[in-house]
Design a protein around this motif. Sequence first.
Motif, PDB file in Angstrom:
ATOM      1  N   ASN A   2      -0.871 -58.712 -33.116  1.00 21.97           N
ATOM      2  CA  ASN A   2      -1.726 -57.846 -33.921  1.00 21.97           C
ATOM      3  C   ASN A   2      -1.177 -57.743 -35.354  1.00 21.97           C
ATOM      4  O   ASN A   2      -0.099 -58.253 -35.662  1.00 21.97           O
ATOM      5  N   ASP A   3      -1.922 -57.061 -36.214  1.00 20.23           N
ATOM      6  CA  ASP A   3      -1.544 -56.959 -37.625  1.00 20.23           C
ATOM      7  C   ASP A   3      -0.185 -56.281 -37.817  1.00 20.23           C
ATOM      8  O   ASP A   3       0.596 -56.672 -38.684  1.00 20.23           O
ATOM      9  N   ASN A   4       0.089 -55.278 -37.008  1.00 15.89           N
ATOM     10  CA  ASN A   4       1.371 -54.582 -37.099  1.00 15.89           C
ATOM     11  C   ASN A   4       2.529 -55.537 -36.760  1.00 15.89           C
ATOM     12  O   ASN A   4       3.562 -55.533 -37.439  1.00 15.89           O
ATOM     13  N   GLU A   7       3.086 -57.952 -39.585  1.00 13.71           N
ATOM     14  CA  GLU A   7       3.814 -57.266 -40.661  1.00 13.71           C
ATOM     15  C   GLU A   7       5.303 -57.194 -40.334  1.00 13.71           C
ATOM     16  O   GLU A   7       6.151 -57.384 -41.207  1.00 13.71           O
ATOM     17  N   GLN A   8       5.624 -56.938 -39.083  1.00 15.22           N
ATOM     18  CA  GLN A   8       7.026 -56.895 -38.667  1.00 15.22           C
ATOM     19  C   GLN A   8       7.682 -58.274 -38.780  1.00 15.22           C
ATOM     20  O   GLN A   8       8.849 -58.376 -39.173  1.00 15.22           O
ATOM     21  N   VAL A   9       6.936 -59.330 -38.451  1.00 22.59           N
ATOM     22  CA  VAL A   9       7.454 -60.692 -38.603  1.00 22.59           C
ATOM     23  C   VAL A   9       7.715 -60.976 -40.080  1.00 22.59           C
ATOM     24  O   VAL A   9       8.753 -61.542 -40.441  1.00 22.59           O
ATOM     25  N   LYS A  10       6.801 -60.554 -40.950  1.00 18.36           N
ATOM     26  CA  LYS A  10       7.019 -60.713 -42.396  1.00 18.36           C
ATOM     27  C   LYS A  10       8.307 -60.023 -42.824  1.00 18.36           C
ATOM     28  O   LYS A  10       9.079 -60.579 -43.610  1.00 18.36           O
ATOM     29  N   GLN A  11       8.538 -58.833 -42.309  1.00 21.62           N
ATOM     30  CA  GLN A  11       9.748 -58.097 -42.661  1.00 21.62           C
ATOM     31  C   GLN A  11      11.000 -58.830 -42.183  1.00 21.62           C
ATOM     32  O   GLN A  11      12.008 -58.888 -42.891  1.00 21.62           O
ATOM     33  N   ILE A  12      10.926 -59.400 -40.992  1.00 22.24           N
ATOM     34  CA  ILE A  12      12.064 -60.168 -40.468  1.00 22.24           C
ATOM     35  C   ILE A  12      12.320 -61.391 -41.327  1.00 22.24           C
ATOM     36  O   ILE A  12      13.463 -61.688 -41.686  1.00 22.24           O
ATOM     37  N   LEU A  13      11.268 -62.107 -41.679  1.00 23.63           N
ATOM     38  CA  LEU A  13      11.429 -63.298 -42.512  1.00 23.63           C
ATOM     39  C   LEU A  13      11.941 -62.939 -43.904  1.00 23.63           C
ATOM     40  O   LEU A  13      12.772 -63.651 -44.471  1.00 23.63           O
ATOM     41  N   VAL A  26       9.291 -70.264 -55.680  1.00 26.45           N
ATOM     42  CA  VAL A  26       8.048 -70.357 -54.913  1.00 26.45           C
ATOM     43  C   VAL A  26       7.159 -69.182 -55.328  1.00 26.45           C
ATOM     44  O   VAL A  26       7.283 -68.075 -54.800  1.00 26.45           O
ATOM     45  N   PRO A  27       6.255 -69.411 -56.287  1.00 22.34           N
ATOM     46  CA  PRO A  27       5.473 -68.310 -56.855  1.00 22.34           C
ATOM     47  C   PRO A  27       4.536 -67.609 -55.878  1.00 22.34           C
ATOM     48  O   PRO A  27       4.248 -66.433 -56.035  1.00 22.34           O
ATOM     49  N   GLU A  28       4.067 -68.287 -54.874  1.00 21.18           N
ATOM     50  CA  GLU A  28       3.108 -67.696 -53.945  1.00 21.18           C
ATOM     51  C   GLU A  28       3.741 -67.352 -52.603  1.00 21.18           C
ATOM     52  O   GLU A  28       3.065 -67.316 -51.588  1.00 21.18           O
ATOM     53  N   LEU A  29       5.022 -67.071 -52.593  1.00 25.29           N
ATOM     54  CA  LEU A  29       5.731 -66.795 -51.348  1.00 25.29           C
ATOM     55  C   LEU A  29       5.210 -65.538 -50.664  1.00 25.29           C
ATOM     56  O   LEU A  29       4.985 -65.523 -49.464  1.00 25.29           O
ATOM     57  N   ASN A  30       4.993 -64.467 -51.429  1.00 25.96           N
ATOM     58  CA  ASN A  30       4.395 -63.236 -50.908  1.00 25.96           C
ATOM     59  C   ASN A  30       5.062 -62.752 -49.612  1.00 25.96           C
ATOM     60  O   ASN A  30       4.394 -62.476 -48.614  1.00 25.96           O
ATOM     61  N   ASN A  31       6.401 -62.682 -49.648  1.00 20.42           N
ATOM     62  CA  ASN A  31       7.169 -62.188 -48.495  1.00 20.42           C
ATOM     63  C   ASN A  31       6.845 -62.914 -47.194  1.00 20.42           C
ATOM     64  O   ASN A  31       6.746 -62.304 -46.135  1.00 20.42           O
ATOM     65  N   LYS A  37       1.717 -65.351 -40.523  1.00 27.73           N
ATOM     66  CA  LYS A  37       0.391 -65.523 -39.906  1.00 27.73           C
ATOM     67  C   LYS A  37       0.301 -66.852 -39.159  1.00 27.73           C
ATOM     68  O   LYS A  37      -0.292 -66.909 -38.076  1.00 27.73           O
ATOM     69  N   ASP A  38       0.872 -67.895 -39.732  1.00 28.15           N
ATOM     70  CA  ASP A  38       0.890 -69.193 -39.032  1.00 28.15           C
ATOM     71  C   ASP A  38       1.634 -69.077 -37.707  1.00 28.15           C
ATOM     72  O   ASP A  38       1.154 -69.544 -36.672  1.00 28.15           O
ATOM     73  N   LEU A  39       2.799 -68.455 -37.747  1.00 24.27           N
ATOM     74  CA  LEU A  39       3.592 -68.286 -36.525  1.00 24.27           C
ATOM     75  C   LEU A  39       2.807 -67.500 -35.486  1.00 24.27           C
ATOM     76  O   LEU A  39       2.794 -67.859 -34.308  1.00 24.27           O
ATOM     77  N   ALA A  40       2.118 -66.458 -35.920  1.00 27.86           N
ATOM     78  CA  ALA A  40       1.344 -65.620 -34.999  1.00 27.86           C
ATOM     79  C   ALA A  40       0.272 -66.410 -34.264  1.00 27.86           C
ATOM     80  O   ALA A  40      -0.064 -66.094 -33.130  1.00 27.86           O
ATOM     81  N   SER A  41      -0.235 -67.447 -34.899  1.00 22.09           N
ATOM     82  CA  SER A  41      -1.293 -68.229 -34.252  1.00 22.09           C
ATOM     83  C   SER A  41      -0.748 -69.173 -33.178  1.00 22.09           C
ATOM     84  O   SER A  41      -1.515 -69.708 -32.387  1.00 22.09           O
ATOM     85  N   TYR A  42       0.561 -69.349 -33.132  1.00 23.57           N
ATOM     86  CA  TYR A  42       1.161 -70.277 -32.171  1.00 23.57           C
ATOM     87  C   TYR A  42       1.965 -69.620 -31.056  1.00 23.57           C
ATOM     88  O   TYR A  42       2.338 -70.287 -30.101  1.00 23.57           O
ATOM     89  N   ILE A  43       2.269 -68.333 -31.189  1.00 26.78           N
ATOM     90  CA  ILE A  43       3.109 -67.701 -30.173  1.00 26.78           C
ATOM     91  C   ILE A  43       2.400 -66.509 -29.530  1.00 26.78           C
ATOM     92  O   ILE A  43       1.461 -65.970 -30.074  1.00 26.78           O
ATOM     93  N   ASP A  44       2.895 -66.156 -28.351  1.00 22.08           N
ATOM     94  CA  ASP A  44       2.399 -64.968 -27.659  1.00 22.08           C
ATOM     95  C   ASP A  44       3.543 -64.385 -26.834  1.00 22.08           C
ATOM     96  O   ASP A  44       4.681 -64.847 -26.916  1.00 22.08           O
TER      97      ASP A  44
END
Length: 84
Positions: A2-4, A7-13, A26-31, A37-44
């Motif tokens: 889910n979105d939460n 967001e937590q994965v972004k914080q970890i990265l 990398v100008p478009e890194l955006n944390n 989001k890519d990772l989220a589409s491949y794992i569960d």
Amino acid sequence: MNDNQIEQVKQILTEWNPLGEFAVNVPELNNYDTEAKDLASYIDKKSSVKKIDQILTEILEQAFDFPLNLEESLLYASKIKNII
């Protein structure tokens, strides 16, 4: 995931910052938003730490053409596993 959780994965990265000093070039890194989001589409919930690590490494290396510290990636894959 889910979105939460994404967001937590972004914080970890962002905490890890696998690109290190290179990240400022990398100008478009955006944390690591896109990569999270890519990772989220491949794992569960059933994904093992090893599988998360493999996918995470592949995503980051393809996105940035940058070799990762494999010991660190496994540590952060474990942190990601804990939130899904």
